[in-house]
Design a protein around this motif. Sequence first.
Motif, PDB file in Angstrom:
ATOM      1  N   GLY A   1       3.415   2.489  -9.219  1.00 56.01           N
ATOM      2  CA  GLY A   1       2.598   3.568  -8.191  1.00 56.01           C
ATOM      3  C   GLY A   1       3.683   3.712  -6.986  1.00 56.01           C
ATOM      4  N   ASN A   2       2.989   4.127  -5.802  1.00 54.76           N
ATOM      5  CA  ASN A   2       3.790   4.521  -4.601  1.00 54.76           C
ATOM      6  C   ASN A   2       3.887   3.102  -4.025  1.00 54.76           C
ATOM      7  N   ASN A   3       3.561   1.930  -4.252  1.00 48.84           N
ATOM      8  CA  ASN A   3       3.874   0.831  -3.553  1.00 48.84           C
ATOM      9  C   ASN A   3       5.212   0.529  -4.319  1.00 48.84           C
ATOM     10  N   GLY A   4       5.593   0.682  -5.536  1.00 47.52           N
ATOM     11  CA  GLY A   4       6.908   0.553  -6.057  1.00 47.52           C
ATOM     12  C   GLY A   4       7.662   1.450  -5.467  1.00 47.52           C
ATOM     13  N   GLY A   5       7.200   2.684  -5.151  1.00 49.75           N
ATOM     14  CA  GLY A   5       7.945   3.720  -4.657  1.00 49.75           C
ATOM     15  C   GLY A   5       8.572   3.420  -3.168  1.00 49.75           C
ATOM     16  N   ASP A   6       7.641   2.825  -2.487  1.00 49.07           N
ATOM     17  CA  ASP A   6       8.068   1.939  -1.151  1.00 49.07           C
ATOM     18  C   ASP A   6       9.206   1.254  -1.349  1.00 49.07           C
ATOM     19  N   GLY A   7       8.932   0.370  -2.490  1.00 49.32           N
ATOM     20  CA  GLY A   7      10.167  -0.711  -2.739  1.00 49.32           C
ATOM     21  C   GLY A   7      11.568  -0.083  -3.004  1.00 49.32           C
TER      22      GLY A   7
ATOM     23  N   THR B   1      -6.439   9.730   2.966  1.00 54.33           N
ATOM     24  CA  THR B   1      -5.755   9.920   4.304  1.00 54.33           C
ATOM     25  C   THR B   1      -4.422  10.417   3.915  1.00 54.33           C
ATOM     26  N   ASP B   2      -3.811   9.778   2.807  1.00 53.41           N
ATOM     27  CA  ASP B   2      -2.469  10.234   2.317  1.00 53.41           C
ATOM     28  C   ASP B   2      -2.630  11.560   2.132  1.00 53.41           C
ATOM     29  N   ASN B   3      -3.624  12.104   1.251  1.00 56.12           N
ATOM     30  CA  ASN B   3      -3.546  13.484   0.673  1.00 56.12           C
ATOM     31  C   ASN B   3      -3.864  14.570   1.779  1.00 56.12           C
TER      32      ASN B   3
ATOM     33  N   LEU C   1       2.127  -4.106  -6.394  1.00 58.28           N
ATOM     34  CA  LEU C   1       0.872  -3.085  -6.176  1.00 58.28           C
ATOM     35  C   LEU C   1       0.187  -3.148  -4.717  1.00 58.28           C
ATOM     36  N   GLY C   2      -0.104  -1.910  -4.441  1.00 56.55           N
ATOM     37  CA  GLY C   2      -0.810  -2.100  -3.162  1.00 56.55           C
ATOM     38  C   GLY C   2      -2.038  -1.670  -2.930  1.00 56.55           C
ATOM     39  N   THR C   3      -2.520  -0.644  -2.293  1.00 66.17           N
ATOM     40  CA  THR C   3      -3.981  -0.078  -2.178  1.00 66.17           C
ATOM     41  C   THR C   3      -4.695   0.509  -3.405  1.00 66.17           C
ATOM     42  N   GLY C   4      -3.622   0.678  -4.374  1.00 71.17           N
ATOM     43  CA  GLY C   4      -4.193   1.539  -5.664  1.00 71.17           C
ATOM     44  C   GLY C   4      -4.513   0.515  -6.720  1.00 71.17           C
ATOM     45  N   ILE C   5      -4.613  -0.875  -6.499  1.00 72.83           N
ATOM     46  CA  ILE C   5      -4.906  -1.894  -7.427  1.00 72.83           C
ATOM     47  C   ILE C   5      -6.251  -1.524  -8.077  1.00 72.83           C
ATOM     48  N   LYS C   6      -6.784  -1.640  -9.226  1.00 71.73           N
ATOM     49  CA  LYS C   6      -8.018  -1.845  -9.942  1.00 71.73           C
ATOM     50  C   LYS C   6      -8.019  -2.748 -10.704  1.00 71.73           C
ATOM     51  N   GLY C   7      -9.284  -3.701 -10.304  1.00 72.41           N
ATOM     52  CA  GLY C   7      -9.512  -4.716 -11.436  1.00 72.41           C
ATOM     53  C   GLY C   7      -8.605  -5.725 -11.540  1.00 72.41           C
TER      54      GLY C   7
ATOM     55  N   MET D   1      -7.592   4.973   1.300  1.00 71.02           N
ATOM     56  CA  MET D   1      -6.359   5.234   1.487  1.00 71.02           C
ATOM     57  C   MET D   1      -5.680   6.755   0.992  1.00 71.02           C
ATOM     58  N   ASN D   2      -5.813   6.840  -0.360  1.00 67.88           N
ATOM     59  CA  ASN D   2      -5.379   8.055  -0.818  1.00 67.88           C
ATOM     60  C   ASN D   2      -5.926   9.231  -0.201  1.00 67.88           C
TER      61      ASN D   2
ATOM     62  N   VAL E   1       4.736  -5.804   0.424  1.00 69.41           N
ATOM     63  CA  VAL E   1       4.701  -4.246   0.970  1.00 69.41           C
ATOM     64  C   VAL E   1       3.188  -3.887   0.946  1.00 69.41           C
ATOM     65  N   ASP E   2       2.842  -3.391   2.249  1.00 70.58           N
ATOM     66  CA  ASP E   2       1.593  -2.958   2.393  1.00 70.58           C
ATOM     67  C   ASP E   2       0.363  -4.084   2.161  1.00 70.58           C
ATOM     68  N   THR E   3       0.381  -4.422   0.915  1.00 72.12           N
ATOM     69  CA  THR E   3      -0.789  -5.642   0.716  1.00 72.12           C
ATOM     70  C   THR E   3      -0.156  -6.183  -0.345  1.00 72.12           C
TER      71      THR E   3
HETATM   72  N1  LIG Z   1      -0.343   6.113   4.027  1.00 69.67           N
HETATM   73  C1  LIG Z   1       0.411   5.006   3.574  1.00 69.67           C
HETATM   74  O1  LIG Z   1       0.098   4.080   4.312  1.00 69.67           O
HETATM   75  C2  LIG Z   1       1.469   5.098   2.662  1.00 69.67           C
HETATM   76  C3  LIG Z   1       1.402   4.026   1.428  1.00 69.67           C
HETATM   77  N2  LIG Z   1       2.072   4.263   0.663  1.00 69.67           N
HETATM   78  C4  LIG Z   1       2.011   3.190  -0.463  1.00 69.67           C
HETATM   79  O2  LIG Z   1       1.228   3.553  -1.502  1.00 69.67           O
HETATM   80  C5  LIG Z   1       0.670   2.704  -2.027  1.00 69.67           C
HETATM   81  C6  LIG Z   1      -0.487   3.097  -2.720  1.00 69.67           C
HETATM   82  O3  LIG Z   1      -0.167   3.855  -3.857  1.00 69.67           O
HETATM   83  P1  LIG Z   1      -0.918   4.013  -5.348  1.00 69.67           P
HETATM   84  O4  LIG Z   1       0.071   4.562  -6.127  1.00 69.67           O
HETATM   85  O5  LIG Z   1      -2.319   4.811  -5.138  1.00 69.67           O
HETATM   86  O6  LIG Z   1      -1.305   2.623  -5.792  1.00 69.67           O
HETATM   87  P2  LIG Z   1      -0.331   1.273  -6.252  1.00 69.67           P
HETATM   88  O7  LIG Z   1       1.061   1.519  -6.176  1.00 69.67           O
HETATM   89  O8  LIG Z   1      -0.861   0.433  -5.230  1.00 69.67           O
HETATM   90  O9  LIG Z   1      -0.992   1.023  -7.541  1.00 69.67           O
HETATM   91  C7  LIG Z   1      -0.999   1.966  -8.429  1.00 69.67           C
HETATM   92  C8  LIG Z   1      -0.281   1.664  -9.858  1.00 69.67           C
HETATM   93  O10 LIG Z   1      -0.486   0.287 -10.333  1.00 69.67           O
HETATM   94  C9  LIG Z   1      -1.160   0.209 -11.526  1.00 69.67           C
HETATM   95  N3  LIG Z   1      -2.262  -0.611 -11.320  1.00 69.67           N
HETATM   96  C10 LIG Z   1      -3.496  -0.505 -10.952  1.00 69.67           C
HETATM   97  N4  LIG Z   1      -4.248  -1.832 -11.116  1.00 69.67           N
HETATM   98  C11 LIG Z   1      -3.582  -2.487 -11.662  1.00 69.67           C
HETATM   99  C12 LIG Z   1      -3.817  -3.871 -12.237  1.00 69.67           C
HETATM  100  N5  LIG Z   1      -5.076  -4.308 -11.963  1.00 69.67           N
HETATM  101  N6  LIG Z   1      -2.821  -4.327 -12.860  1.00 69.67           N
HETATM  102  C13 LIG Z   1      -1.516  -3.626 -13.011  1.00 69.67           C
HETATM  103  N7  LIG Z   1      -1.273  -2.510 -12.861  1.00 69.67           N
HETATM  104  C14 LIG Z   1      -2.242  -1.927 -11.930  1.00 69.67           C
HETATM  105  C15 LIG Z   1      -1.902   1.672 -11.779  1.00 69.67           C
HETATM  106  O11 LIG Z   1      -1.712   2.164 -13.062  1.00 69.67           O
HETATM  107  C16 LIG Z   1      -0.652   2.640 -10.899  1.00 69.67           C
HETATM  108  O12 LIG Z   1       0.411   2.799 -11.726  1.00 69.67           O
HETATM  109  C17 LIG Z   1       0.486   1.854  -0.659  1.00 69.67           C
HETATM  110  O13 LIG Z   1      -0.173   0.498  -1.099  1.00 69.67           O
HETATM  111  C18 LIG Z   1       1.543   2.076  -0.003  1.00 69.67           C
HETATM  112  O14 LIG Z   1       2.498   0.783  -0.521  1.00 69.67           O
HETATM  113  C19 LIG Z   1       2.791   5.258   0.472  1.00 69.67           C
HETATM  114  O15 LIG Z   1       4.020   5.157  -0.302  1.00 69.67           O
HETATM  115  C20 LIG Z   1       3.568   5.844   1.729  1.00 69.67           C
HETATM  116  C21 LIG Z   1       2.499   6.038   2.662  1.00 69.67           C
END
Ligand SMILES: NC(=O)C1=CN([C@@H]2O[C@H](COP(=O)(O)OP(=O)(O)OC[C@H]3O[C@@H](n4cnc5c(N)ncnc54)[C@H](O)[C@@H]3O)[C@@H](O)[C@H]2O)[C@H](O)CC1
Length: 528
Positions: free
Chosen positions: A51-57, A4-6, A156-162, A1-2, A193-195
């Motif tokens: 993260g950006n999932n929150g940003g979408d929110g 493609t975004d990048n 949380l969206g595609t950036g979740i870990k663990g 995911m990232n 949102v997203d996932t």
């Molecule tokens: N191209 C597109 O489709 C677009 C998608 N967008 C949105 O971006 C997210 C992905 O954003 P990203 O910042 O990479 O990740 P997340 O917001 O999902 O999460 C990262 C955030 O969460 C913390 N974290 C990670 N794992 C955990 C966990 N197990 N428990 C708690 N917290 C966790 C991490 O530290 C980060 O702070 C995608 O899903 C879309 O919603 C773009 O905004 C628009 C384009």
Amino acid sequence: MNITDNNFEYLGMPKIVLMENAGKSIADEVATYLKHEKGIKNKIYVFCGLGNNGGDGFVAVRHLMGYCDYTDEISKSFGVTRFPSLHSEIIVILLGKEMEIKTYESKENFKILKNISELDFRLKIKEIACPNEVLKIIEEIKKYKKDNIIIIDAMLGTGIKGELREPFRTVVNELNNLKNKESKRSNLKIISVDTETKGIMADIVITFHKYKWDNNLNKTFNIDDKRIILKKIGIPPIAEYVVGWGDLKALSKINPDSHKGDNGKVLVVGGSKEFFGAPILSALACSKIVDLVTVASVKNTMDALRNYPELMGYEIEGDYFGEKHITEISELSKKYDVILLGNGLGVNKNTKSFVNGFLKEMETLNKKVVIDADAIKVIDYNNFNFSENFIFTPHKREFEYMGFDMNNIKNMGNGNGSNSDNINNIIDMDISNIDSTIVLKGKYDLIFNKNNIKINKTGNAGMTVGGTGDVLCGIIGGLFSKNDAFISGCCGAFINGYTGDLLLKEKGYCYTAMDVLNKIPHVLNIFN
Ligand SMILES: NC(=O)C1=CN([C@@H]2O[C@H](COP(=O)(O)OP(=O)(O)OC[C@H]3O[C@@H](n4cnc5c(N)ncnc54)[C@H](O)[C@@H]3O)[C@@H](O)[C@H]2O)[C@H](O)CC1
Ligand SMILES: [K+]
């Protein structure tokens, strides 16, 4: 995911615009669930991550404000025609502190919400960090029996870990309990949102661009899941097929406190009586990326090697590699992560029997091999397995040596091909047995194997100068020591070409392979 975004940003589209499109698509959909009946209030709870999932929110909230602002009798009684309606209220719950928000695009959108909430009492923002604050919010939601409750999961969206960390875990558990207890209530919806944040039971998931990401297992919806609503947000298909800095950012990072040899050991097997320079170029390029590079070659190469103290040498007896060297070099290769095979090897019956025998050994040893130049020409492809541990770096003629036909390649670069996401529409021949990664060099490099395909547009006509193929092979070999074949092929092509583009600006077309080689650290640093 990232990636493609990048890479989409690499094509010139800022992420904040993608986020705007994503958030607006959420609001447009959520607005259809708002109730506009007398005496009914809409209460929208938006749980946002950092993260950006929150940003979408955050973006969705801003657009939703627009949907909630309609004139009604209360507005008229104030004597103004446009006063924010009291019928809807939006509560943003940030699961952390503002200063913990990770990205620029999310921070900016949160700032806008804060500005709005100072003026418009319909928007409330709460920052929570510990789980018991969540319980109070859930109790509050339970009280509103008659109101129309919409819960948006932008955690949380595609950036979740663990596994879920707190307070996310409590939020998910409490929302699921609420959902179970109030399952009869038609006026309570959870929209993700997203996932879906891991474990949440959403009624609806509004996902972006496509149902699943091959390289991100956090997003693998199937088409017939009725809860999924797919929204296009302006990402053109080519964004998934272009090599850009998104791929480089996904490379495994050099470990700063590593010891000698931790960051890769490569053996270059090449050279011959006439062509003793080629393996040295590959080795020098490789040494910009890994710790240890040894060149196994004939005496002439060893003599030339003396000028390069950063390279080690292993001399073989004779003027060419031959059958008698297979065991010796296979044994030697056990100490290395990657083998570069072919540069300057020469094409004769000795090198033919060496290459075919040696590659059989490498396959048995599961060794990573980059196969270039003369080695490509002497392989017996009728009796050959395209192993996933092999990377080939052919130019068009060598590609045809491999038994492929250039007419089957619709090169996406010059626009006469299709950009669909199906390999066969771009390479219309059967490559289901090609586990190896092939880097087909050209105006646009095509990097593919049976599951992946990407196009690299960096580079220019100056790259045709002799030796740049050896440099490319060295870069790919260096990356391959710590990364898988496909991303190594993609990023090697990108770095090689990008270096050439910088040199073109500095020197015009008359730069040399050595100029490219010496520029590699600069380019790696730009994208590190
Ligand atoms: N191209 C597109 O489709 C677009 C998608 N967008 C949105 O971006 C997210 C992905 O954003 P990203 O910042 O990479 O990740 P997340 O917001 O999902 O999460 C990262 C955030 O969460 C913390 N974290 C990670 N794992 C955990 C966990 N197990 N428990 C708690 N917290 C966790 C991490 O530290 C980060 O702070 C995608 O899903 C879309 O919603 C773009 O905004 C628009 C384009
Ligand atoms: K989510």
